[in-house]
Structure formats: structure tokens, C-alpha cells
Write an enzyme that holds these catalytic residues in place. Structure first.
Site, PDB file in Angstrom:
ATOM      1  N   SER A 170      -9.815  -1.064   4.290  1.00  0.00           N
ATOM      2  CA  SER A 170     -10.320  -1.097   5.523  1.00  0.00           C
ATOM      3  C   SER A 170     -11.416  -0.339   6.404  1.00  0.00           C
ATOM      4  O   SER A 170     -11.548   1.375   5.688  1.00  0.00           O
ATOM      5  CB  SER A 170      -8.734  -1.123   6.678  1.00  0.00           C
ATOM      6  OG  SER A 170      -7.556  -1.240   5.950  1.00  0.00           O
TER       7      SER A 170
HETATM    8  N1  SAM Z   1      -4.590   0.317   2.361  1.00  0.00           N
HETATM    9  C1  SAM Z   1      -5.689  -0.449   1.588  1.00  0.00           C
HETATM   10  C2  SAM Z   1      -7.100   0.202   0.917  1.00  0.00           C
HETATM   11  O1  SAM Z   1      -7.056   1.363   1.099  1.00  0.00           O
HETATM   12  O2  SAM Z   1      -7.810  -0.253   0.124  1.00  0.00           O
HETATM   13  C3  SAM Z   1      -6.168  -1.778   2.050  1.00  0.00           C
HETATM   14  C4  SAM Z   1      -5.056  -3.036   1.724  1.00  0.00           C
HETATM   15  S1  SAM Z   1      -5.647  -5.022   2.475  1.00  0.00           S
HETATM   16  C5  SAM Z   1      -5.825  -4.258   4.447  1.00  0.00           C
HETATM   17  C6  SAM Z   1      -4.323  -5.108   2.693  1.00  0.00           C
HETATM   18  C7  SAM Z   1      -3.581  -5.733   1.473  1.00  0.00           C
HETATM   19  O3  SAM Z   1      -1.933  -5.952   1.646  1.00  0.00           O
HETATM   20  C8  SAM Z   1      -3.660  -6.574   0.200  1.00  0.00           C
HETATM   21  O4  SAM Z   1      -4.271  -6.286  -0.995  1.00  0.00           O
HETATM   22  C9  SAM Z   1      -2.783  -7.605   0.180  1.00  0.00           C
HETATM   23  O5  SAM Z   1      -2.869  -8.288  -0.828  1.00  0.00           O
HETATM   24  C10 SAM Z   1      -2.249  -6.886   0.595  1.00  0.00           C
HETATM   25  N2  SAM Z   1      -0.891  -7.674   1.073  1.00  0.00           N
HETATM   26  C11 SAM Z   1      -1.019  -8.616   1.757  1.00  0.00           C
HETATM   27  N3  SAM Z   1       0.438  -8.937   1.952  1.00  0.00           N
HETATM   28  C12 SAM Z   1       1.239  -7.837   0.804  1.00  0.00           C
HETATM   29  C13 SAM Z   1       3.086  -8.126   0.733  1.00  0.00           C
HETATM   30  N4  SAM Z   1       3.928  -9.052   1.891  1.00  0.00           N
HETATM   31  N5  SAM Z   1       2.761  -6.762   0.378  1.00  0.00           N
HETATM   32  C14 SAM Z   1       2.283  -6.406  -0.559  1.00  0.00           C
HETATM   33  N6  SAM Z   1       1.227  -5.930   0.314  1.00  0.00           N
HETATM   34  C15 SAM Z   1       1.073  -7.269   0.778  1.00  0.00           C
END
Ligand code: SAM
Length: 221
Positions: A66
Site C-alpha cells: 500500500s
Molecule cells: N499490508 C501489506 C503490505 O504491507 O505489503 C499490503 C497488503 S495488500 C494491499 C492486501 C493483502 O491482503 C494481499 O496480500 C492479499 O493476498 C491479502 N488478503 C486478501 N484477503 C485476505 C484474507 N481473507 N486473509 C488474509 N489475507 C488476505
């Protein structure tokens, strides 16, 4: 043969000043956490030179890291205190979890993409973030074995705040999460759990996140 490492200290300082402090993130411990964590180490080498741009970047498994300002806004809104135990749903590259770990006592990151589990664990361990644990699973169910949490941040957007997250949040704690339809602008919501267990919600403005996929989220495409 020794490899030349690029020093991104000046870019990191400029990011904190221009993207965070001048936009209203003023808590010094949050600014210090962003000054400490090398964002370039959480993206693949071909994106390292873009690590301090004012935007998200691609990471493994077709996901994103993000925009720094949004990570800071969520951390500030969550009201994390030193000693808190924090759950981050969608820990992706591990960057936000690393930043939170400089402010909180302990961080649990939960991620559904196996490819991201391995890379983020390896990075966090190599860089010495030993108060962060990464769990593989569906974060819409929270992480009951590690609950309760003083704060919960979700880095992916759902149609609603999943009930297990509310159950696993301590009273007085807050969940910060984007709520709305995938592919559109969502509302960043702060929901604070009152003593009676009900939620007090505040709208923090428009954001755009990848979808939260899981039992209490969207279906996988
Ligand atoms: N916070 C992260 C970083 O610093 O890199 C950014 C993450 S990205 C915007 C959102 C993440 O949410 C993705 O890696 C995706 O695989 C994960 N995601 C989506 N649904 C999810 C779920 N139900 N449980 C865990 N992770 C999930």
C-alpha cells in the site's frame, strides 16, 4: 564479490516529511517507525528504486504494497499503544507489519497467499523484526488462537467488518478497514468496540484497496 547496496536513507526521510508529516501525520513515534523500516527491502529488487514513491507498488502473487500515507493513516487511526497486540489482516510483503512492530508490543500478520507467507517471513526474520509473526490463513476469520487483539488493521476491502474480527477485538480497541465494493473507491472505516460490545464507527475517507477474499469477504475470482 561484494555487491553495492543503494542507500535509500535520503528518499526515506523525504517520504516521511513530504508524504506523511506535511499531510498531517504528526505523531513522532509513527514518523520514527517509518524512518526506521527500509521499504525498499519489502519489494522485489526491480521496484526498489520506486519504493518511496507516493503510490502502491506490485508485490508477489499479483498483490500490492500500500501507499505509505495510507498505511500511516491506518496506524494513526488505530490508536496503537506500546505493548499492544495488533492483528494485520493481509500482511502481504510484511512492510506494514514491520512498521507497526516499531510502535506496538507484538504483531500478528495473517495472509492467504502462500507465496507471500514465505517471502515476508524470510524478510522479517532477516531484518530482525522478531515481534512479528506471520500466519497463513483466511483473515476474515481473524486469528482466534492469538486473540484478543488491542487493534486490528485490514489491508484489503470487504463489504462489511467480519464478525470474528469484532469478537477478537478487546473492548476499547479499534478495527481500521476499507469497506465497500471491489474495483471502486471504498470507505476507510474506524470501528471502536464499546464496553457493551457494540461498535462506534467513523468514516476516514475514500481509499482503494484489493478485495478481502474469504469466508466473510468476497469470493475468489
Ligand atoms: N499490508 C501489506 C503490505 O504491507 O505489503 C499490503 C497488503 S495488500 C494491499 C492486501 C493483502 O491482503 C494481499 O496480500 C492479499 O493476498 C491479502 N488478503 C486478501 N484477503 C485476505 C484474507 N481473507 N486473509 C488474509 N489475507 C488476505
Amino acid at each position: 564479490m561484494a555487491t553495492m547496496m543503494t542507500d535509500y536513507t535520503a528518499e526515506r526521510q523525504a517520504m516521511v516529511e513530504r508524504q506523511l508529516r506535511r499531510r498531517g501525520i504528526t505523531e513522532q513515534r509513527i514518523l520514527d517507525a517509518f524512518l526506521e523500516v527500509p521499504r525498499e527491502a519489502f519489494v522485489s529488487p526491480e521496484y526498489a528504486h520506486l519504493a518511496y514513491g507516493d503510490h502502491p507498488l506490485p508485490i508477489e502473487a499479483q498483490q500490492t504494497i500500500s501507499q505509505p500515507y495510507i498505511v500511516a493513516l491506518m496506524i494513526e487511526a488505530a490508536g496503537i499503544a506500546s505493548g499492544d497486540k495488533v492483528l494485520e489482516v493481509g500482511s502481504g510483503s510484511g512492510y506494514a507489519a514491520a512498521v507497526i512492530s516499531r510502535i506496538a508490543g507484538e504483531v500478528v500478520g495473517i495472509e492467504r497467499q502462500h507465496a507471500l507467507i514465505e517471502v515476508s517471513r524470510e524478510r522479517l526474520e532477516r531484518l530482525g523484526y522478531d515481534n512479528v509473526g506471520i500466519v497463513e490463513g483466511d483473515g476474515t476469520r481473524g486469528c482466534p488462537e492469538e486473540a484478543p487483539f488491542d487493534a486490528i488493521l485490514a489491508a484489503a476491502s470487504g463489504s462489511h467488518i467480519p464478525a470474528p474480527l469484532v469478537e477478537q477485538l478487546s473492548r476499547g480497541g479499534s478495527i481500521v478497514m476499507p469497506v465497500g465494493s471491489p474495483g471502486w473507491v471504498q470507505k476507510l472505516v474506524k470501528a471502536t468496540k464499546r464496553e457493551d460490545g457494540s461498535l462506534q464507527q467513523t468514516d476516514l475517507g475514500g481509499v482503494r484497496f484489493v478485495p478481502l477474499i474469504g469466508e466473510e469477504g468476497w469470493k475468489d475470482a
